[in-house]
Scaffold this active site. Structure first.
Site, PDB file in Angstrom:
ATOM      1  CB  ALA A  23      12.724 -17.328   3.720  1.00  0.00           C
ATOM      2  CB  THR A  27       8.789 -19.438   8.364  1.00  0.00           C
ATOM      3  OG1 THR A  27       8.266 -20.519   7.586  1.00  0.00           O
ATOM      4  CG2 THR A  27       9.341 -18.376   7.437  1.00  0.00           C
ATOM      5  NE  ARG A  35      11.803 -10.771  -2.004  1.00  0.00           N
ATOM      6  CZ  ARG A  35      13.040 -10.892  -1.577  1.00  0.00           C
ATOM      7  NH1 ARG A  35      13.336 -11.798  -0.678  1.00  0.00           N
ATOM      8  NH2 ARG A  35      13.996 -10.104  -2.035  1.00  0.00           N
ATOM      9  CD  GLN A 102      16.726 -18.726  -2.618  1.00  0.00           C
ATOM     10  OE1 GLN A 102      16.738 -17.583  -3.054  1.00  0.00           O
ATOM     11  NE2 GLN A 102      15.660 -19.509  -2.707  1.00  0.00           N
ATOM     12  CB  ILE A 104      22.147 -16.534   6.145  1.00  0.00           C
ATOM     13  CG1 ILE A 104      21.067 -15.680   6.818  1.00  0.00           C
ATOM     14  CG2 ILE A 104      22.295 -16.160   4.673  1.00  0.00           C
ATOM     15  CD1 ILE A 104      21.354 -14.179   6.814  1.00  0.00           C
ATOM     16  CG  HIS A 120      21.631 -15.887  -0.499  1.00  0.00           C
ATOM     17  ND1 HIS A 120      20.253 -15.936  -0.510  1.00  0.00           N
ATOM     18  CD2 HIS A 120      22.000 -15.700  -1.799  1.00  0.00           C
ATOM     19  CE1 HIS A 120      19.813 -15.790  -1.746  1.00  0.00           C
ATOM     20  NE2 HIS A 120      20.853 -15.647  -2.542  1.00  0.00           N
ATOM     21  CB  CYS A 131      43.163  -8.464   8.044  1.00  0.00           C
ATOM     22  SG  CYS A 131      42.406  -9.253   9.499  1.00  0.00           S
ATOM     23  CB  CYS A 149      39.641  -7.264  13.130  1.00  0.00           C
ATOM     24  SG  CYS A 149      40.995  -8.451  12.926  1.00  0.00           S
ATOM     25  CB  SER A 191       8.316 -16.558  -3.528  1.00  0.00           C
ATOM     26  OG  SER A 191       9.446 -15.749  -3.230  1.00  0.00           O
TER      27      SER A 191
END
Length: 238
Positions: A23, A27, A35, A102, A104, A120, A131, A149, A191
């Site tokens: 992360a 930032t 965290r 990690q 997204i 992730h 579906c 959907c 971390s």
């Protein structure tokens, strides 16, 4: 020679570098982590973030999930920072073999990185939970209704790994391959407390482990080089 100079030397002398990030890489692009003192885990909601971001909560309460998702996980106008940009340049130069992340947010790809292993998942993709059809991820980001959907009416979901989900086995196998064969392994902005992702560094067999993180990690004593600076500032100097 200071630590950043040494990192620059590692990079200059290697064409088999792997980057593993968390992360803290994003930032500096305005995306909050989970965290740190001011991260999402220290804010107050009707449910803890760990609960909201779980598979069972998504299945039972998609309305509350999407209220949180749109409020906290959709970061508009975020742009790659110097760390993302420099890593993409190193890949273009043939030095960096893979980015393992990690995160997204898709910022590595936005900066130009091609070989990005997303442990992730990504908010830049979405599919139907019923579906499986792919949809425009922008459908998840706006409004107040649960996105549905257009084919079967199922609830749309971001292509991210929620709590209680298993990590993608192909992503894990690929990450292990690159880490195991790396000459230089640079770990930044994490971390190293989120497993099983954090355990992947145990596959590293080299002797040039670099840790770039503002706080201490459990692997500091194993590293050849530890840098306690903002990762974007470090990569802007290498």
């Amino acid at each position: 020679m200071d630590s950043v100079d040494m990192l620059r030397q590692y990079i200059e002398n290697s064409d088999n570098i792997v980057f593993f990030g968390g992360a803290g890489v994003s930032t500096e692009s305005g995306i909050p982590d989970f965290r740190s003192v001011d991260g999402l885990y220290h804010e107050k909601y009707d449910y803890p973030p760990e609960t909201i971001l779980s598979r069972s909560f998504f299945n039972k309460n998609p309305e509350a999930f999407y209220r949180f998702y749109r409020d906290k996980l959709v970061v508009r106008n975020a742009a790659p920072n110097p760390a993302h940009i420099r890593l993409a340049e190193l890949e273009t130069q043939g030095k960096l073999k893979a980015v393992i992340t990690q995160n997204i947010d898709g910022l590595h790809q936005a900066a130009g990185s091609k070989n990005v292993i997303e442990l992730h998942g990504s908010t830049q993709r979405c599919n139907c939970s019923k579906c499986g059809r792919q949809h425009d991820p922008a459908l998840l980001n706006e409004g107040v209704a649960v996105p549905r959907c257009s084919y079967c009416g199922g609830v749309l979901q971001p292509d991210v790994v929620l709590y209680e989900d298993q990590l993608d086995s192909e992503a894990i196998a690929s990450a292990i391959h690159y880490i195991r064969h790396a000459d230089v392994l640079i770990i930044g902005g994490t971390s190293l407390v989120v497993y099983p992702a954090a355990g992947l560094i145990n596959y590293y067999r080299g002797n040039k482990l670099v840790l770039i993180n503002k706080s201490t990690t459990s692997q500091d004593s194993s590293a050849a080089l530890v840098i306690r600076e903002k990762i974007g500032e470090v990569f802007s100097r290498v």
